[in-house]
Write a protein that holds these residues in place. Sequence first.
Motif, PDB file in Angstrom:
ATOM      1  N   PHE A  19       1.291  -1.708   0.523  1.00  0.00           N
ATOM      2  CA  PHE A  19      -0.288  -0.417  -0.070  1.00  0.00           C
ATOM      3  C   PHE A  19       0.699   1.156   0.121  1.00  0.00           C
ATOM      4  O   PHE A  19       0.844   2.319  -0.490  1.00  0.00           O
ATOM      5  CB  PHE A  19      -0.815   0.203   1.262  1.00  0.00           C
ATOM      6  N   GLU A  20       1.668   0.674   1.060  1.00  0.00           N
ATOM      7  CA  GLU A  20       2.379   1.832   1.095  1.00  0.00           C
ATOM      8  C   GLU A  20       3.940   2.912  -0.400  1.00  0.00           C
ATOM      9  O   GLU A  20       3.709   3.998  -0.582  1.00  0.00           O
ATOM     10  CB  GLU A  20       4.438   2.117   2.501  1.00  0.00           C
ATOM     11  N   GLN A  21       3.740   1.469  -0.569  1.00  0.00           N
ATOM     12  CA  GLN A  21       4.656   1.793  -2.456  1.00  0.00           C
ATOM     13  C   GLN A  21       3.093   2.382  -3.940  1.00  0.00           C
ATOM     14  O   GLN A  21       3.722   3.441  -3.741  1.00  0.00           O
ATOM     15  CB  GLN A  21       5.369   0.006  -2.893  1.00  0.00           C
ATOM     16  N   GLU A  57      -2.401 -11.346  -5.170  1.00  0.00           N
ATOM     17  CA  GLU A  57      -2.332 -11.123  -3.502  1.00  0.00           C
ATOM     18  C   GLU A  57      -2.834  -9.990  -2.779  1.00  0.00           C
ATOM     19  O   GLU A  57      -3.770  -9.653  -2.135  1.00  0.00           O
ATOM     20  CB  GLU A  57      -1.262 -11.733  -2.774  1.00  0.00           C
ATOM     21  N   TYR A  58      -2.383  -8.851  -3.426  1.00  0.00           N
ATOM     22  CA  TYR A  58      -2.858  -7.459  -3.710  1.00  0.00           C
ATOM     23  C   TYR A  58      -2.828  -6.510  -4.779  1.00  0.00           C
ATOM     24  O   TYR A  58      -2.363  -6.218  -5.266  1.00  0.00           O
ATOM     25  CB  TYR A  58      -1.999  -6.322  -2.646  1.00  0.00           C
ATOM     26  N   GLY A  59      -4.348  -6.350  -5.294  1.00  0.00           N
ATOM     27  CA  GLY A  59      -4.593  -5.878  -6.645  1.00  0.00           C
ATOM     28  C   GLY A  59      -5.158  -4.175  -6.267  1.00  0.00           C
ATOM     29  O   GLY A  59      -5.024  -3.480  -5.091  1.00  0.00           O
ATOM     30  N   ILE A  64      -7.976   1.167  -3.872  1.00  0.00           N
ATOM     31  CA  ILE A  64      -8.533   2.347  -3.884  1.00  0.00           C
ATOM     32  C   ILE A  64      -9.117   1.762  -2.645  1.00  0.00           C
ATOM     33  O   ILE A  64      -8.779   2.972  -2.417  1.00  0.00           O
ATOM     34  CB  ILE A  64      -9.720   2.034  -5.579  1.00  0.00           C
ATOM     35  N   GLU A  65      -9.793   0.778  -2.327  1.00  0.00           N
ATOM     36  CA  GLU A  65     -10.127   0.285  -0.871  1.00  0.00           C
ATOM     37  C   GLU A  65      -9.678   0.845   0.210  1.00  0.00           C
ATOM     38  O   GLU A  65     -10.345   1.206   1.046  1.00  0.00           O
ATOM     39  CB  GLU A  65     -11.133  -1.030  -0.962  1.00  0.00           C
ATOM     40  N   TYR A  72      -7.315   9.359   2.574  1.00  0.00           N
ATOM     41  CA  TYR A  72      -6.902   9.558   1.196  1.00  0.00           C
ATOM     42  C   TYR A  72      -7.999   9.900   0.338  1.00  0.00           C
ATOM     43  O   TYR A  72      -7.744  10.902  -0.640  1.00  0.00           O
ATOM     44  CB  TYR A  72      -5.459   8.471   1.407  1.00  0.00           C
ATOM     45  N   ILE A  73      -8.933   9.559   0.260  1.00  0.00           N
ATOM     46  CA  ILE A  73      -9.819   9.648  -0.815  1.00  0.00           C
ATOM     47  C   ILE A  73     -10.851   9.443  -0.403  1.00  0.00           C
ATOM     48  O   ILE A  73     -11.676   8.761   0.592  1.00  0.00           O
ATOM     49  CB  ILE A  73      -9.408   9.111  -2.205  1.00  0.00           C
ATOM     50  N   GLN A  74     -11.966  10.031  -1.039  1.00  0.00           N
ATOM     51  CA  GLN A  74     -13.646   9.996  -0.225  1.00  0.00           C
ATOM     52  C   GLN A  74     -14.960   9.940  -1.763  1.00  0.00           C
ATOM     53  O   GLN A  74     -14.419  10.864  -3.362  1.00  0.00           O
ATOM     54  CB  GLN A  74     -14.483  11.392   0.406  1.00  0.00           C
ATOM     55  N   GLU A  75     -15.831   9.097  -1.852  1.00  0.00           N
ATOM     56  CA  GLU A  75     -16.278   9.315  -2.789  1.00  0.00           C
ATOM     57  C   GLU A  75     -17.839   9.795  -2.372  1.00  0.00           C
ATOM     58  O   GLU A  75     -18.146   9.710  -1.793  1.00  0.00           O
ATOM     59  CB  GLU A  75     -17.076   7.296  -3.013  1.00  0.00           C
TER      60      GLU A  75
END
Length: 365
Positions: A19-21, A57-59, A64-65, A72-75
């Motif tokens: 996630f951090e990358q 394992e991590y897409g 995004i979720e 960090y983001i809001q929909e």
Amino acid sequence: MIGHHFTKFDPRQQGKSKFEQLLDVFMQLLTYTNGDVSEALSWMSQLDKEYELTNEEYGMGDFIEEMKEKGYIQENQVNGEIKITSKTEQGIRKRSLEEIFGKLKKTKQGDHHTFKPGSGDEINPETRPFQFGDTLEQIDFTTSIRNAQINHGIDSFSMQEDDLAIRETDFKSQTSTVLMIDISHSMILYGEDRITPAKKVAMALSELITTKYPKDTLDIVVFGNDAWPVEIKDLPYLQVGPYHTNTVAGLEMAMDILRRRKNPNKQIFMITDGKPTCLKIGKRYYKNSFGLDRRITNRCLNLAAQCKKLKVPITTFMIATDPYLQRFVQEFTETNSGKAFFASLDRLGAFIFRDFENGKRKTVY
């Protein structure tokens, strides 16, 4: 699949989660897309296909979720539009500060360093002999005791005036800064993106001032056909328009802002890549993109002289190498008794940060 999968080693990614990358890449892309989340994620999908940023394992959907969960983001639940939050805006500024100031710390010294000692609040590593008038707080007792032991021996220890070492301090003055950014169309002409480095510098400078120098003020003014102020939180969304370059409007707004500031030290930083080509006279715009128009340049020089009378130095960071433009900038700088840097895009941040830090240090007697 049996076997080993080798990837290129990147020491910067050591200890970082997936996630951090991905967040590092996302933050960088947001600067180029002017804060457009959808466009940044679209670019990330293209990069993922080419460089395999994600795995089974991590897409990208997981990323995004997780960004939504961590704020960090809001929909928008009505139209489905995704926007970045204030947390992300600050994150972009911090990353810009680390990117620009981190490089600056590693560069060799020599870019206009003018540190001056004085009675102040930042310790200088250098020491000097005691002089009449120095205070007790300035004495470096560790060095002084060592000097006394060397000069007089350990058995009959004594300390005299010649043994005393004084630790210098640098005084950090309060400063009001206006950063002017050219957003005329030429900032993206000829296939060169000049606005993104300018935005990164503005975001890094704003983060430095708000965190390290909270008593300082930083105002940001953008100028095209007209000039208007922008808030720090709006910097990621800054973009170039179909504008000419009304340097006069930018300078007039910067001077109006600084007149209202109470700090004794005031300065203007101006980032531009072209000549002044526009002037507003009443309600109409006077424009001339062919060469230097005397009617426009004379107004610029008059404002430079006014700033000099008000003791407001102007530092111009010119992202252009045309000889006739350099001559105009030189005349403009001499009129104001300011400074001028003909900076490449990769060195723009270093020039601005060195000049800002140097200006913070004043000699106090």
